[in-house]
Every structure is written in C-alpha cells, then in structure tokens.
Design a protein around this motif. Structure first.
Motif, PDB file in Angstrom:
ATOM      1  N   ASN A 144       0.840  -1.192   0.000  1.00 51.39           N
ATOM      2  CA  ASN A 144       0.000   0.000   0.000  1.00 51.39           C
ATOM      3  C   ASN A 144       0.876   1.243   0.000  1.00 51.39           C
ATOM      4  OD1 ASN A 144      -2.403  -1.614   0.383  1.00 51.39           O
ATOM      5  ND2 ASN A 144      -1.824  -1.785   2.537  1.00 51.39           N
TER       6      ASN A 144
ATOM      7  N   ILE B 299      -6.150  -1.919   1.947  1.00 51.59           N
ATOM      8  CA  ILE B 299      -7.189  -2.770   1.355  1.00 51.59           C
ATOM      9  C   ILE B 299      -8.400  -2.763   2.285  1.00 51.59           C
ATOM     10  CG2 ILE B 299      -7.778  -5.092   0.599  1.00 51.59           C
ATOM     11  CD1 ILE B 299      -5.636  -3.696  -1.094  1.00 51.59           C
TER      12      ILE B 299
ATOM     13  N   THR C 137      -9.273   0.134  -2.693  1.00 54.17           N
ATOM     14  CA  THR C 137      -7.884   0.467  -2.403  1.00 54.17           C
ATOM     15  C   THR C 137      -7.631   1.883  -2.908  1.00 54.17           C
ATOM     16  OG1 THR C 137      -5.588  -0.250  -2.717  1.00 54.17           O
ATOM     17  CG2 THR C 137      -7.092  -0.613  -4.567  1.00 54.17           C
TER      18      THR C 137
END
Length: 604
Positions: free
Chosen positions: A243, A249, A376
């Motif tokens: 990320n 997520i 996301t």
C-alpha cells in the motif's frame, strides 16, 4: 352508443382524448363500455403514459421480458417494495448493516449496541437470537454474511480503543444452535471479511512499513477452529499487497464467475461505451464527462494498469527508475519526505513483486473462476480505486503451508490483476445476484483536483453517484445513477451499504431515506423514509418485493410491494410518497394499488 348500438365517437377521437388523461383517469374511463375499455388498453397509449409518468428517456426500449406497456407500467407501480409493513425496534443504538440468508428464511442485523441479532422471516419478522459481543472487547458489530448453505454466520466487529484504532475481529456463529465457533483478527476493521466457500472465510491484516507505506495481507481461515486457540485461526495466506500513500485494502468481496450464465443482466448495459482503457488492461476512469474522451483531463490520477503495477516491470526498468530517482536528488529537485518515501517504496518493490495473472479477462475456465474484489487507492488514504485479484484453484483450500507456498521467495508482494479508478471516495459496493455486475456508491472529487498530500484528500461531493461495472468486460455499462445524498466529510464519512436484486437496486443515504432504482430503465422509483441516516438495505434473495432498511434511528423497517400486501391480506399501512427521481414529477398514488381502478370492471 346510439340507439342502433353504434359508437357515438370513433376510436381515433377517443384515443386523442385519452392521451390528455393521466393513468388513473384512463383506467376509470376504461370501465364505461367495451369500446372505451378497448381504447383505454391501447399499447401506443400506455407507451406514452409509461414514458411520461416514470420520466424514462425515450431512447430506452421496453424491458425485454415485458409482454406489454400496460403490464410494464403495472409492474413498476405495483411491485416496488415501498409499503412499510413492520418496524423492528429491538436494537438500542444505530443499526449499521443487514444481511439475508440465501433461502430468505432469516436475516441478521448489526448495530452500535454491539449485538448481532438473527431474525426469523415468517410473513412477519420475529427475533430468533441475539449475541452481545462486548465480552470480547468489541465496540460494535458492523457487518454480517451468511455462508452458502446458511449454516454459519460471519459477523465482523470493531475493537474498543481510541478513535484512530483500526483493529477488528470476525466471529463465526453456528446457526444450528447459535454457538460461537471461532474468532479471527481483522485489520483494518473495514476489510469486513467475506466467505470464500461454505467453511473458509477471508480476513485481513495490516503491517506498517513506513509513515505512508504499509502491507495488507489477506488470509484464508477455517471457520471451525476452536475459540480457545491463540493463533487466531489463520491457516493460509492468500495475498500480500503493498500500500502506498496511506492507502489500505478494504471491503473485500468474492465474485463467483460461474453465475455469469444466468439471465440476470442490466438490460441496456451494452449501450454505453466505457473508456477504451478498460479493454486494454489500463485502469478505467469512470468520471469522464464525455464518452468520446480517451484521455482523462485529471493529471492527478495516473494510468495504473496491470503492466504498471509493482512487479510487472523488468529488473532493467527498475534500475532505470532508480537512476532517474538518484538523478533527481543530485540535481536538487524539490521533494518532500512523503514523496521520497513513496518513490523509494515503489522502487524497492519492483523487484519483489510477482507479475499479475495474464488471463483475467479470458473466457477459458470462466465457470470455475473466482475474483477477490476490494477497495484500495494509490493517491491518498481515501478508497478511490477497485482492485481485482484472481483467486487461483490451489488458493481455494486451506491445504498447504501456513504462510503460503512462496514463503521464501524473493517476490513476496502480489500485484493487482486489474484496477478501476473511480475518482472519488468509495462508500459502498454491492454485487448483482449473478455476480456479473458491481454497483459502487461513490462521492466524486472535484473535476481537476490535484492531490499533493496523501493525508489531505480532496473534498467530496454531497451527491452520491452509483456506478455500474461489468465484471466480465471490466467496463462501466451505465451512466452513474444519482438521487441520494451524503453530507459528512472524507474523514467522517458513513459507509452506505447497497443491495441488488434481479430488477432493482437499493441504497441508503445520509438524507434519511432509502432509495430504489430500476436496473433496466435507470430511474429512481421510490424514497423510503427514516428519521436518521439509512446505513443499509437488503432485498430478500428469493423475493425482490421484500426489502429491509436499517437506520441510525435504531430501527429496521420492513417494506413490501402493494401487490404482496394485498396477497397477504395485511392491514393497510401508511404508504409513503413514491417520489419520481427523474426530471418528471410522479404523483402520489395515495396508497391505492394500480389495479384499484380496473379490478372492479367486468371488462377487465
């Protein structure tokens, strides 16, 4: 009729006169005589009444399953679950989520009162069981889902702690005797969790790597592990995803491609062309004002594709990127600490990320494919993208090493197989019954916004857009629906759960109403009133004329269609105004059925 039995007015004149009447008057005059009845049932007349009354765009054809314009008018009038028949008040705090069992016999509700309640559906709803999760240090319950055979219930909750805490847990409850079978850690809590099959569920975990960089790990868990186990039932790692820019997520869902062959399709879906980028693997940007625009105007949203995802570049390209990065530093180009961290994380991950699955859109083996879908991002912590990852056959079982088959591999990050950019804050998602179409609630960002600080996302619109995505082609197939509204800023937003039936889609909203749209005609059919924010809606999977709505007013309301109410001989309840949400105004039906004016006629 004259004395000789001949009509006083020819049919053509009667038709011209009837065109000036509304549907109630047309039904009434149809009871005068056989001639008037025949003219009052004319298909051309009811086609005009249909488009005028419902405000449907004239280029939208009739539903392919409809047998006549008259019956289609009646379907939209009489089969919408807009009659409030019951109010459930057993929760003592805000009700956040609703879910039906697949057989429609039960539903579950989650609430800020930290209970999950299971209800029985027997014409009227009654409480079967209530579990208080405070003893497990939960702050509240937020989500539930029945497994495929309705024997187990997944319940997702949030741990007690400071407002900035993101830890949660998933509990599995047996529906045979309502015992707690297992508990699984879940971080962040708005991963929610979901079932992969009858006995295995998916949870998440989050590991911080830097100030803005983290790693999301999605786990496959066996539902029957004992609650006393200290290993939290984690049995197999599915995916490990990097990320960037404080994103994570969230909101995982499983798509079963074997359902694609069913007849549940948005019937004018292929009429709208979406961005050509979606067909070539690029991230589809769903917010262009013109269908002809091939390049989005917003420079802040990069073209993220399967080829551009971490791990898809060669090592030589990764080296070139590092050289360019070092050159920028040596040349003194201004770069903040956050920009530098993101750039370094991207470069370091390139050699350690597995390539995406190459056959995501291939029709080969489609009946056995499953996708994992989640929200996301790449620019800020606000979820603004939909990530799609194919679940391979060997990943659908808990057999194998605890940490996955590639524990010692140098490529320990997984890449996304496809990304769809919404260009706005995603606040809810729902799948059609056939799992082919994904409906997405989002609040748009300003048209030309530039995100310079990942911790300061752009302001979001009050209007909620409802996008429709075809998961078979990865394209948007309808213009975004819009009627519902929200008012909270990005950092205080409400997650608005929506639901989709064969013909309808429903959603909550912050304006104290639930909304129902028709999937084919793309129109809003009804507003369902509450006294506070409507957080969740749920259609019965076996009876789309039954809908539940949950609200911050601590109630769950049960709505049935006027047709069903008549069949069940229910006491006539208060019918709220059916508000036509298009430009055309829809008159209140006053609580009467469509057939009220026609049923007494011996000619009907």
């Amino acid at each position: 009729m004259d004395d000789g039995g001949n009509p006083l007015l020819p049919d053509s004149i009667l038709f011209d006169i009837f065109q000036y009447l509304d549907y109630k008057d047309v039904l009434s005059v149809g009871q005068v005589c056989h001639q008037w009845h025949a003219v009052a049932r004319d298909e051309v007349l009811w086609k005009e009444l249909f488009y005028r009354y419902y405000g449907v765009a004239r280029d939208v054809p009739r539903h392919p399953a409809a047998v006549s314009w008259y019956s289609e008018f009646q379907r939209l009038y009489d089969n919408i679950p807009c009659v409030q028949v019951q109010t459930l008040k057993e929760h003592s705090d805000q009700v956040l989520h609703l879910s039906f069992s697949h057989n429609g016999y039960m539903f579950a509700s989650c609430s800020k009162d930290c209970t999950v309640k299971i209800w029985n559906n027997d014409l009227t709803f009654s409480l079967l069981h209530s579990s208080n999760m405070k003893k497990f240090n939960w702050s509240y319950t937020q989500f539930s889902q029945f497994n495929a055979d309705d024997s187990l219930l997944l319940v997702s909750g949030v741990f007690m702690g400071p407002r900035t805490s993101s830890s949660g847990e998933i509990a599995v409850i047996s529906l045979e005797n309502f015992t707690l079978l297992s508990r699984v850690r879940n971080k962040p809590y708005d991963v929610f969790g979901c079932w992969l099959n009858e006995t295995n569920l998916i949870s998440g975990n989050l590991h911080r790597i830097g100030y803005l960089t983290s790693c999301s790990v999605l786990w496959l868990n066996n539902a029957f592990q004992g609650v006393e186990s200290e290993n939290m039932n984690v049995v197999k790692r599915l995916f490990k995803l990097q990320n960037l820019n404080a994103s994570t997520i969230r909101t995982v869902m499983v798509v079963d491609c074997s359902r694609y062959d069913s007849a549940d399709l948005p019937h004018q879906g292929e009429q709208l062309a979406s961005s050509p980028a979606a067909a070539t693997g690029q991230a589809a940007d769903l917010c262009s004002d013109s269908e002809e625009e091939e390049e989005p105007k917003r420079q802040a949203v990069p073209e993220l594709s399967a080829e551009d995802s971490p791990g898809a570049k060669s090592e030589a390209e990764a080296g070139d990127g590092l050289d360019r990065f070092l050159s920028d530093i040596m040349e003194g180009r201004a770069m903040t600490e956050m920009e530098m961290e993101t750039k370094v994380a991207q470069l370091l991950a390139k050699k350690r990320t597995k390539p995406p699955e190459p056959n995501l859109l291939s029709l080969e083996g489609c009946s056995k494919k499953k996708y994992l879908i989640f929200t996301t991002g790449c620019l800020t912590y606000s979820p603004h993208q939909i990530g799609i990852k194919q679940i391979l056959p060997h990943q659908m079982t808990t057999a194998g090493p605890v940490l996955g088959e590639e524990r010692d591999s140098d490529k320990f990050f997984d890449s996304l197989d496809h990304v769809i950019d919404i260009h706005g804050h995603i606040i809810g998602m729902g799948l059609s019954p056939d799992h082919r179409y994904l409906y997405v609630n989002s609040r748009a960002w300003p048209q030309d916004c530039v995100i310079s600080d990942p911790l300061q996302p752009p302001p979001i619109a009050e209007e909620i857009d409802l996008h429709v995505l075809d998961l078979k082609t990865m394209k948007e197939v309808k213009r975004a629906l819009r009627a519902h509204r929200a008012y909270t800023p990005s950092d205080d937003f409400f997650f608005i759960f929506l639901d989709v039936s064969r013909d309808f889609v429903a959603s909550g909203a912050e304006d104290r109403h639930g909304y129902i749209w028709d999937r084919h005609y793309n129109i809003c059919l009804a507003k369902l009133q509450h006294d506070d924010v409507v957080n969740s809606v749920a259609f019965s999977p076996v009876e789309q004329e039954l809908l539940l709505t949950a609200s911050d007013d601590c109630t769950v309301k049960v709505w049935r269609s006027p047709r069903t109410v008549r069949i069940l001989h229910a006491e006539k309840p208060r019918l709220p105004n059916l508000v036509q949400c298009s430009n055309a105004s829809r008159p209140d039906n006053g609580g009467e059925s469509f057939l009220h004016y026609d049923a007494m006629s011996p000619l009907a």
